[in-house]
Design a protein around this motif. Structure first.
Motif, PDB file in Angstrom:
ATOM      1  N   MET A  82      13.829   6.960  -1.629  1.00 10.51           N
ATOM      2  CA  MET A  82      13.822   5.706  -2.808  1.00 10.51           C
ATOM      3  C   MET A  82      12.488   5.267  -3.325  1.00 10.51           C
ATOM      4  N   ILE A  83      11.514   5.151  -2.428  1.00  7.13           N
ATOM      5  CA  ILE A  83      10.255   4.875  -3.082  1.00  7.13           C
ATOM      6  C   ILE A  83       9.714   5.868  -4.114  1.00  7.13           C
TER       7      ILE A  83
ATOM      8  N   LEU B 293       9.623  -2.222  -1.580  1.00  3.91           N
ATOM      9  CA  LEU B 293      10.142  -1.666  -0.501  1.00  3.91           C
ATOM     10  C   LEU B 293       9.342  -0.811   0.638  1.00  3.91           C
ATOM     11  N   PHE B 294       8.456  -0.613   0.623  1.00  4.39           N
ATOM     12  CA  PHE B 294       7.245  -0.261   1.159  1.00  4.39           C
ATOM     13  C   PHE B 294       7.109  -1.172   2.185  1.00  4.39           C
ATOM     14  N   ASN B 295       6.732  -2.504   1.684  1.00  2.56           N
ATOM     15  CA  ASN B 295       6.453  -3.454   2.381  1.00  2.56           C
ATOM     16  C   ASN B 295       7.838  -3.981   3.435  1.00  2.56           C
ATOM     17  N   GLU B 296       8.942  -3.860   2.953  1.00  2.00           N
ATOM     18  CA  GLU B 296      10.114  -4.051   3.502  1.00  2.00           C
ATOM     19  C   GLU B 296      10.095  -2.882   4.854  1.00  2.00           C
TER      20      GLU B 296
ATOM     21  N   ASP C 176      12.419   3.555  13.548  1.00  2.00           N
ATOM     22  CA  ASP C 176      11.747   4.957  13.221  1.00  2.00           C
ATOM     23  C   ASP C 176      11.642   4.901  11.619  1.00  2.00           C
ATOM     24  N   SER C 177      11.613   3.749  11.091  1.00  2.00           N
ATOM     25  CA  SER C 177      11.482   3.734   9.490  1.00  2.00           C
ATOM     26  C   SER C 177       9.972   3.652   9.163  1.00  2.00           C
ATOM     27  N   GLN C 178       8.903   3.869   9.811  1.00  2.01           N
ATOM     28  CA  GLN C 178       7.775   3.489   9.710  1.00  2.01           C
ATOM     29  C   GLN C 178       7.259   4.491   8.517  1.00  2.01           C
ATOM     30  N   PRO C 179       6.140   4.133   7.794  1.00  2.00           N
ATOM     31  CA  PRO C 179       5.887   5.106   6.783  1.00  2.00           C
ATOM     32  C   PRO C 179       5.128   6.293   7.198  1.00  2.00           C
ATOM     33  N   ASP C 180       5.257   7.377   6.769  1.00  2.00           N
ATOM     34  CA  ASP C 180       4.626   8.411   7.163  1.00  2.00           C
ATOM     35  C   ASP C 180       3.512   8.964   6.124  1.00  2.00           C
ATOM     36  N   VAL C 181       2.906  10.119   6.191  1.00  2.00           N
ATOM     37  CA  VAL C 181       1.869  10.722   5.266  1.00  2.00           C
ATOM     38  C   VAL C 181       2.625  10.918   3.929  1.00  2.00           C
TER      39      VAL C 181
ATOM     40  N   ASP D 226      -7.036   0.291  -1.377  1.00  2.00           N
ATOM     41  CA  ASP D 226      -6.743  -0.728  -0.154  1.00  2.00           C
ATOM     42  C   ASP D 226      -5.457  -0.052   0.493  1.00  2.00           C
ATOM     43  N   LEU D 227      -4.515   0.535  -0.186  1.00  2.00           N
ATOM     44  CA  LEU D 227      -3.490   1.259   0.563  1.00  2.00           C
ATOM     45  C   LEU D 227      -4.066   2.314   1.543  1.00  2.00           C
ATOM     46  N   LEU D 228      -4.945   3.078   1.005  1.00  2.00           N
ATOM     47  CA  LEU D 228      -5.467   4.163   1.927  1.00  2.00           C
ATOM     48  C   LEU D 228      -6.135   3.548   2.942  1.00  2.00           C
TER      49      LEU D 228
END
Length: 111
Positions: free
Chosen positions: A51-52, A67-70, A77-82, A103-105
């Motif tokens: 979706m992102i 959406l990333f912040n949500e 198990d919905s944590q961001p991955d690489v 900053d995101l990096l």
């Protein structure tokens, strides 16, 4: 599927969302997303990342970041991955938001 009393799970929705986004059909992907949430299912990392990616490709990087912040607030198990980080880093660099990408990096490296 529902007609046969077989309800789709998070994986089914993730596949549908990914396919719609890859085809450039963001509106349909958003409808599938809303349907999934409406049935009380929690998106997995694939659904979030797809979706992102779809939002960023459509030029809606800010919505992708929202959406990333949500996603970061989820306890599943919905944590961001690489992959998720790569999608956002690429989108931010494309729009010349280098400081935000850095900053995101940095936040990725801390997590």
């Amino acid at each position: 599927m529902a007609k046969n009393h077989c309800m789709p799970n998070e994986i089914c929705y993730s596949v549908l969302i990914n396919g719609r986004c890859e085809d450039g059909k963001l509106r349909e992907a958003l409808m599938v997303w809303a349907h999934m949430l409406g049935h009380g299912l929690i998106p997995d990392v694939v659904a979030y990342s797809s979706m992102i990616h779809g939002l960023c490709n459509a030029g809606s990087v800010e919505l992708g970041l929202k959406l990333f912040n949500e996603m970061l607030c989820q306890e599943s198990d919905s944590q961001p991955d690489v992959v998720t980080y790569n999608i956002l880093l690429r989108a931010l660099c494309k729009q010349n938001s280098i400081s935000r990408a850095i900053d995101l990096l940095k936040s990725m490296l801390r997590s």
